[in-house]
Design a protein around this motif. Structure first.
Motif, mmCIF file in Angstrom:
data_model
loop_
_atom_site.group_PDB
_atom_site.id
_atom_site.type_symbol
_atom_site.label_atom_id
_atom_site.label_comp_id
_atom_site.label_asym_id
_atom_site.label_seq_id
_atom_site.Cartn_x
_atom_site.Cartn_y
_atom_site.Cartn_z
ATOM 1 N N VAL A 1 41.105 50.301 46.188
ATOM 2 C CA VAL A 1 40.543 48.959 46.276
ATOM 3 C C VAL A 1 39.086 48.998 46.738
ATOM 4 O O VAL A 1 38.278 48.177 46.312
ATOM 5 N N ASP A 2 38.728 49.967 47.561
ATOM 6 C CA ASP A 2 37.344 50.057 48.027
ATOM 7 C C ASP A 2 36.367 50.321 46.892
ATOM 8 O O ASP A 2 35.234 49.853 46.931
ATOM 9 N N SER A 3 36.791 51.056 45.883
ATOM 10 C CA SER A 3 35.887 51.276 44.750
ATOM 11 C C SER A 3 35.607 49.963 44.028
ATOM 12 O O SER A 3 34.479 49.711 43.602
ATOM 13 N N ILE B 1 39.863 34.568 42.276
ATOM 14 C CA ILE B 1 41.170 33.990 41.932
ATOM 15 C C ILE B 1 41.967 34.891 40.982
ATOM 16 O O ILE B 1 43.120 35.215 41.279
ATOM 17 N N PRO B 2 41.391 35.350 39.866
ATOM 18 C CA PRO B 2 42.189 36.255 39.015
ATOM 19 C C PRO B 2 42.528 37.583 39.696
ATOM 20 O O PRO B 2 43.598 38.138 39.466
ATOM 21 N N CYS B 3 41.601 38.092 40.517
ATOM 22 C CA CYS B 3 41.881 39.356 41.203
ATOM 23 C C CYS B 3 43.042 39.219 42.180
ATOM 24 O O CYS B 3 43.815 40.161 42.366
ATOM 25 N N ILE B 4 43.173 38.081 42.814
ATOM 26 C CA ILE B 4 44.294 37.867 43.729
ATOM 27 C C ILE B 4 45.581 37.614 42.944
ATOM 28 O O ILE B 4 46.629 38.184 43.244
ATOM 29 N N LEU B 5 45.510 36.766 41.924
ATOM 30 C CA LEU B 5 46.711 36.418 41.161
ATOM 31 C C LEU B 5 47.239 37.598 40.343
ATOM 32 O O LEU B 5 48.453 37.791 40.236
ATOM 33 N N PHE B 6 46.346 38.366 39.762
ATOM 34 C CA PHE B 6 46.747 39.472 38.889
ATOM 35 C C PHE B 6 46.390 40.819 39.487
ATOM 36 O O PHE B 6 45.986 41.741 38.780
ATOM 37 N N ARG B 7 46.552 40.966 40.783
ATOM 38 C CA ARG B 7 46.116 42.176 41.470
ATOM 39 C C ARG B 7 46.891 43.415 41.024
ATOM 40 O O ARG B 7 46.311 44.471 40.823
ATOM 41 N N PHE C 1 46.635 45.100 49.908
ATOM 42 C CA PHE C 1 45.282 45.376 50.378
ATOM 43 C C PHE C 1 44.249 44.678 49.515
ATOM 44 O O PHE C 1 43.259 44.155 50.023
ATOM 45 N N ILE C 2 44.445 44.662 48.197
ATOM 46 C CA ILE C 2 43.472 43.972 47.340
ATOM 47 C C ILE C 2 43.508 42.475 47.607
ATOM 48 O O ILE C 2 42.478 41.803 47.580
ATOM 49 N N LEU D 1 44.169 40.990 50.527
ATOM 50 C CA LEU D 1 43.432 40.781 51.777
ATOM 51 C C LEU D 1 41.942 41.029 51.596
ATOM 52 O O LEU D 1 41.108 40.344 52.175
ATOM 53 N N SER D 2 41.611 42.002 50.783
ATOM 54 C CA SER D 2 40.221 42.363 50.586
ATOM 55 C C SER D 2 39.440 41.293 49.839
ATOM 56 O O SER D 2 38.267 41.073 50.122
ATOM 57 N N PHE D 3 40.070 40.613 48.905
ATOM 58 C CA PHE D 3 39.350 39.647 48.076
ATOM 59 C C PHE D 3 39.340 38.233 48.643
ATOM 60 O O PHE D 3 38.630 37.378 48.125
ATOM 61 N N HIS D 4 40.082 37.956 49.699
ATOM 62 C CA HIS D 4 40.069 36.604 50.261
ATOM 63 C C HIS D 4 38.700 36.195 50.802
ATOM 64 O O HIS D 4 38.336 35.033 50.747
ATOM 65 N N HIS D 5 37.968 37.121 51.329
ATOM 66 C CA HIS D 5 36.665 36.802 51.921
ATOM 67 C C HIS D 5 35.512 36.958 50.935
ATOM 68 O O HIS D 5 34.371 36.740 51.282
ATOM 69 N N ARG D 6 35.781 37.320 49.701
ATOM 70 C CA ARG D 6 34.734 37.601 48.725
ATOM 71 C C ARG D 6 33.770 36.433 48.488
ATOM 72 O O ARG D 6 32.558 36.644 48.463
ATOM 73 N N PRO D 7 34.233 35.183 48.306
ATOM 74 C CA PRO D 7 33.245 34.094 48.096
ATOM 75 C C PRO D 7 32.291 33.908 49.266
ATOM 76 O O PRO D 7 31.098 33.700 49.079
ATOM 77 N N ILE D 8 32.802 34.034 50.484
ATOM 78 C CA ILE D 8 31.948 33.849 51.653
ATOM 79 C C ILE D 8 30.945 34.995 51.781
ATOM 80 O O ILE D 8 29.765 34.781 52.041
#
Length: 142
Positions: A46-48, A100-106, A125-126, A128-135
């Motif tokens: 997920v870090d990549s 949104i797609p990254c969370i729904l279709f992780r 992990f993906i 949790l990792s993408f929840h803060h992405r917009p901010i």
């Protein structure tokens, strides 16, 4: 145009930011080493993706800063403000459209990119990792 001292004052924070971005993956991996090898692989996978997305938004922020600086340099504050508003709107919209797609279709996303992966940990992990992405992307653009 610019003195060496002025360029150095601009360059040092940029280098520090790049070092912190590069260390992010290492620190994440170190934090989950006690959990097991599956957690380490999930974090590495997920870090990549995180680094790729961070660099995309850094490029957008840099482009927006260049446009705003050109307007400010030609004393067009109204156009600079308009360009900044457009940058904030576009970065926010694009980050939400990516998140949104990254969370729904992780899980299918990880399987598509990396082949067979353990579904339980990688998907969490993906998420949790993408929840803060917009901010985070909005912060990087301002």
């Amino acid at each position: 145009m610019y003195t060496k001292e002025q360029l150095r004052r601009l360059l040092i924070p940029l280098m520090f930011e790049q070092v912190l971005t590069a260390l992010m993956g290492s620190v994440d991996t170190i934090m989950v080493t006690n959990i097991g090898s599956a957690a380490i692989s999930a974090v590495s996978l997920v870090d990549s993706l995180n680094i790729l997305i961070i660099n995309i938004f850094a490029a957008m922020a840099t482009g927006g800063a260049i446009i705003c600086a050109q307007y400010l340099g030609s004393n067009q504050k109204d156009k600079a403000n308009q360009a900044l508003k457009q940058l904030i709107f576009s970065v926010t919209l694009i980050s939400i459209l990516i998140t949104i797609p990254c969370i729904l279709f992780r899980r299918p996303l990880l399987s598509l990119i990396f082949g067979s992966v353990e579904k339980k940990r990688d998907g969490q992990f993906i998420k949790l990792s993408f929840h803060h992405r917009p901010i985070l992307s909005l912060y990087r653009s301002i």
